[in-house]
Design a protein around this motif. Structure first.
Motif, PDB file in Angstrom:
ATOM      1  N   PRO A  47       0.841  -1.209   0.000  1.00  0.00           N
ATOM      2  CA  PRO A  47       0.000   0.000   0.000  1.00  0.00           C
ATOM      3  C   PRO A  47       0.874   1.256   0.000  1.00  0.00           C
ATOM      4  O   PRO A  47       1.960   1.250   0.595  1.00  0.00           O
ATOM      5  CB  PRO A  47      -0.793  -0.112   1.301  1.00  0.00           C
ATOM      6  N   GLU A  48       0.415   2.322  -0.650  1.00  0.00           N
ATOM      7  CA  GLU A  48       1.254   3.488  -0.932  1.00  0.00           C
ATOM      8  C   GLU A  48       2.044   4.005   0.282  1.00  0.00           C
ATOM      9  O   GLU A  48       3.234   4.291   0.169  1.00  0.00           O
ATOM     10  CB  GLU A  48       0.389   4.608  -1.514  1.00  0.00           C
ATOM     11  N   ASP A  49       1.409   4.127   1.446  1.00  0.00           N
ATOM     12  CA  ASP A  49       2.140   4.684   2.593  1.00  0.00           C
ATOM     13  C   ASP A  49       3.270   3.750   3.029  1.00  0.00           C
ATOM     14  O   ASP A  49       4.360   4.183   3.383  1.00  0.00           O
ATOM     15  CB  ASP A  49       1.188   5.004   3.754  1.00  0.00           C
ATOM     16  N   LYS A  50       3.035   2.447   2.977  1.00  0.00           N
ATOM     17  CA  LYS A  50       4.086   1.478   3.321  1.00  0.00           C
ATOM     18  C   LYS A  50       5.147   1.454   2.219  1.00  0.00           C
ATOM     19  O   LYS A  50       6.334   1.351   2.483  1.00  0.00           O
ATOM     20  CB  LYS A  50       3.490   0.079   3.455  1.00  0.00           C
ATOM     21  N   PHE A  51       4.689   1.556   0.982  1.00  0.00           N
ATOM     22  CA  PHE A  51       5.594   1.490  -0.169  1.00  0.00           C
ATOM     23  C   PHE A  51       6.657   2.581  -0.082  1.00  0.00           C
ATOM     24  O   PHE A  51       7.838   2.344  -0.333  1.00  0.00           O
ATOM     25  CB  PHE A  51       4.787   1.628  -1.463  1.00  0.00           C
ATOM     26  N   LEU A  52       6.238   3.788   0.307  1.00  0.00           N
ATOM     27  CA  LEU A  52       7.176   4.910   0.349  1.00  0.00           C
ATOM     28  C   LEU A  52       8.149   4.797   1.522  1.00  0.00           C
ATOM     29  O   LEU A  52       9.133   5.522   1.590  1.00  0.00           O
ATOM     30  CB  LEU A  52       6.422   6.240   0.399  1.00  0.00           C
ATOM     31  N   GLY A  53       7.890   3.887   2.446  1.00  0.00           N
ATOM     32  CA  GLY A  53       8.870   3.604   3.488  1.00  0.00           C
ATOM     33  C   GLY A  53       9.827   2.510   3.058  1.00  0.00           C
ATOM     34  O   GLY A  53      10.950   2.440   3.532  1.00  0.00           O
ATOM     35  N   PRO A 110      14.940  -5.511  -4.031  1.00  0.00           N
ATOM     36  CA  PRO A 110      15.772  -5.959  -2.918  1.00  0.00           C
ATOM     37  C   PRO A 110      15.147  -5.716  -1.543  1.00  0.00           C
ATOM     38  O   PRO A 110      15.599  -6.287  -0.565  1.00  0.00           O
ATOM     39  CB  PRO A 110      17.056  -5.143  -3.077  1.00  0.00           C
ATOM     40  N   THR A 111      14.125  -4.863  -1.474  1.00  0.00           N
ATOM     41  CA  THR A 111      13.609  -4.511  -0.151  1.00  0.00           C
ATOM     42  C   THR A 111      12.249  -5.118   0.145  1.00  0.00           C
ATOM     43  O   THR A 111      11.776  -5.035   1.271  1.00  0.00           O
ATOM     44  CB  THR A 111      13.464  -2.987   0.004  1.00  0.00           C
ATOM     45  N   GLY A 112      11.590  -5.696  -0.865  1.00  0.00           N
ATOM     46  CA  GLY A 112      10.247  -6.186  -0.613  1.00  0.00           C
ATOM     47  C   GLY A 112       9.200  -5.088  -0.657  1.00  0.00           C
ATOM     48  O   GLY A 112       8.081  -5.280  -0.190  1.00  0.00           O
ATOM     49  N   ALA A 113       9.560  -3.914  -1.207  1.00  0.00           N
ATOM     50  CA  ALA A 113       8.540  -2.897  -1.470  1.00  0.00           C
ATOM     51  C   ALA A 113       7.541  -3.466  -2.472  1.00  0.00           C
ATOM     52  O   ALA A 113       6.358  -3.145  -2.448  1.00  0.00           O
ATOM     53  CB  ALA A 113       9.180  -1.625  -2.012  1.00  0.00           C
ATOM     54  N   ARG A 123      -2.841 -12.992  -9.268  1.00  0.00           N
ATOM     55  CA  ARG A 123      -3.333 -12.465  -7.998  1.00  0.00           C
ATOM     56  C   ARG A 123      -2.862 -11.029  -7.748  1.00  0.00           C
ATOM     57  O   ARG A 123      -3.095 -10.472  -6.685  1.00  0.00           O
ATOM     58  CB  ARG A 123      -2.870 -13.352  -6.840  1.00  0.00           C
ATOM     59  N   ALA A 124      -2.157 -10.464  -8.749  1.00  0.00           N
ATOM     60  CA  ALA A 124      -1.665  -9.092  -8.590  1.00  0.00           C
ATOM     61  C   ALA A 124      -2.839  -8.127  -8.467  1.00  0.00           C
ATOM     62  O   ALA A 124      -3.921  -8.373  -9.012  1.00  0.00           O
ATOM     63  CB  ALA A 124      -0.794  -8.708  -9.775  1.00  0.00           C
ATOM     64  N   LYS A 125      -2.637  -7.062  -7.734  1.00  0.00           N
ATOM     65  CA  LYS A 125      -3.669  -6.033  -7.558  1.00  0.00           C
ATOM     66  C   LYS A 125      -3.033  -4.670  -7.820  1.00  0.00           C
ATOM     67  O   LYS A 125      -2.780  -3.911  -6.899  1.00  0.00           O
ATOM     68  CB  LYS A 125      -4.233  -6.081  -6.132  1.00  0.00           C
ATOM     69  N   MET A 126      -2.728  -4.400  -9.088  1.00  0.00           N
ATOM     70  CA  MET A 126      -2.099  -3.112  -9.406  1.00  0.00           C
ATOM     71  C   MET A 126      -3.120  -1.991  -9.406  1.00  0.00           C
ATOM     72  O   MET A 126      -2.776  -0.820  -9.294  1.00  0.00           O
ATOM     73  CB  MET A 126      -1.415  -3.208 -10.775  1.00  0.00           C
ATOM     74  N   GLY A 127      -4.382  -2.370  -9.557  1.00  0.00           N
ATOM     75  CA  GLY A 127      -5.478  -1.410  -9.581  1.00  0.00           C
ATOM     76  C   GLY A 127      -6.718  -2.173  -9.998  1.00  0.00           C
ATOM     77  O   GLY A 127      -6.704  -3.398 -10.064  1.00  0.00           O
ATOM     78  N   VAL A 128      -7.777  -1.450 -10.265  1.00  0.00           N
ATOM     79  CA  VAL A 128      -9.015  -2.076 -10.715  1.00  0.00           C
ATOM     80  C   VAL A 128      -9.497  -1.331 -11.953  1.00  0.00           C
ATOM     81  O   VAL A 128      -9.564  -0.095 -11.950  1.00  0.00           O
ATOM     82  CB  VAL A 128     -10.102  -2.019  -9.621  1.00  0.00           C
ATOM     83  N   ALA A 129      -9.812  -2.095 -13.018  1.00  0.00           N
ATOM     84  CA  ALA A 129     -10.346  -1.454 -14.215  1.00  0.00           C
ATOM     85  C   ALA A 129     -11.766  -0.983 -13.926  1.00  0.00           C
ATOM     86  O   ALA A 129     -12.543  -1.674 -13.271  1.00  0.00           O
ATOM     87  CB  ALA A 129     -10.338  -2.441 -15.377  1.00  0.00           C
ATOM     88  N   LEU A 204      -7.734   2.188 -12.195  1.00  0.00           N
ATOM     89  CA  LEU A 204      -7.534   3.148 -11.114  1.00  0.00           C
ATOM     90  C   LEU A 204      -7.015   2.400  -9.886  1.00  0.00           C
ATOM     91  O   LEU A 204      -7.295   1.217  -9.726  1.00  0.00           O
ATOM     92  CB  LEU A 204      -8.862   3.829 -10.763  1.00  0.00           C
ATOM     93  N   PRO A 205      -6.247   3.086  -9.035  1.00  0.00           N
ATOM     94  CA  PRO A 205      -5.843   2.443  -7.780  1.00  0.00           C
ATOM     95  C   PRO A 205      -7.100   2.025  -7.011  1.00  0.00           C
ATOM     96  O   PRO A 205      -8.102   2.733  -7.019  1.00  0.00           O
ATOM     97  CB  PRO A 205      -5.097   3.554  -7.036  1.00  0.00           C
ATOM     98  N   ALA A 206      -7.019   0.863  -6.361  1.00  0.00           N
ATOM     99  CA  ALA A 206      -8.213   0.293  -5.728  1.00  0.00           C
ATOM    100  C   ALA A 206      -8.873   1.266  -4.753  1.00  0.00           C
ATOM    101  O   ALA A 206     -10.097   1.326  -4.667  1.00  0.00           O
ATOM    102  CB  ALA A 206      -7.849  -1.001  -5.015  1.00  0.00           C
ATOM    103  N   GLN A 207      -8.048   2.058  -4.037  1.00  0.00           N
ATOM    104  CA  GLN A 207      -8.670   2.929  -3.031  1.00  0.00           C
ATOM    105  C   GLN A 207      -9.504   4.030  -3.681  1.00  0.00           C
ATOM    106  O   GLN A 207     -10.358   4.622  -3.044  1.00  0.00           O
ATOM    107  CB  GLN A 207      -7.634   3.512  -2.052  1.00  0.00           C
TER     108      GLN A 207
END
Lengths: 271, 285
Positions: A47-53, A110-113, A123-129, A204-207
């Protein structure tokens, strides 16, 4: 250790400037966390907030992406200026995700982002059409375009064509592309291949794309009651006994409403 | 330009090559590292992939920037093992070779701040204010604290080091604005300000190399003719004084972790006072 008044004051000045600088950077980070809707993260992205960490912006996913659709955002790079600088993203209308079976981008991270727990690309969830523009979608206009449906890698699960009667002609079918979010990976092939000048279907992003049902709602046709029995059965469709002009619904008997016309033998003789 | 070679200068005493050796080697090293990264996308020769924040050498050896990884850890994300191994490899190397060897021999921002310092020397700008030397340590700590609070790797939104090297390797024109800002900051606001006083990446590397083996020694201090060329050219001149003059019971080796092992003092010294050695070398004449 030198603890003179002068040293303490200098240290405090250093610490204060440091906190101001770090605070400024944090504020900038907060602003940058609002990602524009058309910028999609690679498969498996947290999720975006975790991703940016977690993302160190090294670009290894970009290098290992076979269709080369991933890129690291830079300032002033069109859309990229609003994506947190240096992080990977793609635009589906530009180049969609190829849904490689081995998911090389996730393996390269390398980081698991990009979460290594994702091993099945389906099973990927890059977004929802989302079919955002029903007014311009050719299928909604009554034509048979179907391109988004045909290109979908999860065809008949992520996108189905739902048959409805076309109220405008009252005698034709409309086959409406319908997205099922649980199966949609957000790869963006539908958005890429939409034949309109600007795509009517967008990932679009799922959120952004998804609503959330009130948690007290129960779908009676899915959930049993306390006795474990469905609250009510499938709704019974009232089907006509005899063919009605312009009605596409099948007859109760299961026969076709309109049997294929057979030409009288005389007509063949004319030829 | 046919400048006069002064008899007392390093060029006059040692010749041009010996007076510029380490400077040229450093520029070569900086360019070669970026060049190796570019061989992949430009010539399909994947010796090293990624960028200076994180990379993979020959598809086996991971390398990770310790300060970026520290921010990730501070944001409470536990990375995959390859990032941890990568940081371990980098820390082990710089712990031996001198932490700020990264600053002098790898970081592309070094060329920018060196240019600002060269312009200051050439055009005799003496203005600007000296920042507190502890600022970069405070900043490194504050960045990690803020990363922990925000849950984001916050310095990576502004880090000129990451942005400059990424712009070189992955492209991105406007990131040069950050590089230009660092240049102007060093030129007009604070002499040797960015690398020496602000950059928390450099602070982290200094910490890593605090006990490094490879060091510069003022071994032949007796030859010193007090021309002060080394002070003028050194990005961290405060580190030279004690070892050169034997003050405060200091040995000849420059042990201060701020020393970047750039070797520029060796270049510019006509009587060849300085040389690379290990930290336990007590020889002095």
């Amino acid at each position: 250790m030198d603890l003179s008044r002068r040293a303490l004051l200098k240290g405090a000045a250093g610490a204060t400037s440091a906190c101001l600088l770090a605070g400024g950077a944090a504020l900038l980070g907060r602003v940058a966390s609002a990602r524009p809707a058309q910028a999609l993260r690679p498969p498996g992205a947290l999720p975006e907030d975790k991703f940016l960490g977690a993302c160190i912006r090294c670009g290894l996913c970009v290098r290992d992406c076979p269709p080369k659709n991933l890129r690291l955002s830079t300032w002033g790079d069109g859309l990229g200026r609003e994506v947190a600088i240096g992080t990977p993203y793609f635009e589906a209308r530009d180049i969609p995700c190829e849904m490689c079976e081995g998911i090389p981008c996730v393996k390269a991270c390398p980081t698991g982002a990009l979460d290594h727990a994702l091993t099945d690309i389906n099973r990927a969830k890059m977004g929802v059409a989302v079919l955002v523009d029903q007014e311009n979608c050719l299928n909604y206009l009554g034509l048979r375009c179907d391109v988004c449906y045909r290109v979908c890698p999860v065809i008949d699960k992520a996108i189905t064509l739902e048959k409805f009667s076309n109220p405008r002609s009252d005698r034709h079918a409309m086959l409406l592309p319908t997205v099922h979010a649980d199966a949609c990976t957000g790869c963006g092939k539908c958005e890429k291949s939409c034949v309109l000048e600007k795509s009517a279907i967008k990932v679009l992003p799922a959120q952004i794309a998804r609503g959330e049902l009130g948690h007290h709602y129960r779908k009676g046709w899915e959930t049993g009651n306390q006795a474990g029995r469905p609250r009510f059965g499938q709704p019974v469709q009232r089907l006509p006994e005899t063919p009605v002009a312009g009605d596409l619904a099948p007859l109760r008997s299961g026969r076709e409403a309109y049997p294929a016309p057979t030409l009288p033998p005389s007509a063949e003789g004319v030829k | 330009m046919n400048s006069v070679v002064l008899p007392g200068s390093a060029v006059g005493m040692k010749g041009w090559w010996h007076a510029h050796r380490f400077l040229l080697l450093r520029r070569f090293s900086q360019a070669a590292i970026i060049g190796l990264f570019l061989l992949g996308p430009l010539a399909e020769l994947w010796i090293i992939k990624g960028n200076l924040s994180g990379s993979l050498v020959l598809d086996v050896l991971p390398l990770t920037d310790p300060f970026v990884l520290a921010q990730v850890l501070a944001s409470r994300h536990l990375p995959e093992t390859s990032a941890l191994i990568g940081a371990g490899v980098v820390i082990a190397f710089y712990a031996l070779a001198g932490g700020r060897v990264f600053c002098a021999w790898v970081c592309p921002v070094n060329a920018v701040t060196d240019l600002a310092a060269w312009l200051r020397r050439t055009f005799k700008f003496t203005g600007g204010r000296t920042l507190d030397a502890s600022l970069r340590n405070w900043l490194a700590a504050a960045v990690l604290a803020a990363s922990a609070i925000a849950g984001l790797a916050i310095w990576e939104f502004v880090n000129p080091v990451s942005m400059t090297q990424r712009a070189l390797i992955f492209g991105g024109s406007v990131a040069w604005g950050v590089t230009a800002a660092v240049f102007l900051f060093d030129l007009f606001i604070a002499p040797r300000g960015w690398c020496g006083h602000v950059c928390p990446v450099g602070a982290t590397y200094a910490l890593i190399g605090a006990k490094s083996v490879l060091r510069v020694s003022a071994r032949h201090a007796s030859r010193c003719n007090d021309c002060a060329d080394c002070y003028a050219v050194c990005p961290e001149p405060q580190v030279i004084v004690a070892p050169l003059k034997g003050k405060d019971g200091s040995g000849p080796v420059i042990l201060d972790s701020a020393c970047t092992n750039c070797g520029r003092c060796i270049d510019v010294c006509g009587p060849d006072v300085f040389g690379f050695t290990h930290r336990f070398d007590k020889r002095k004449d």
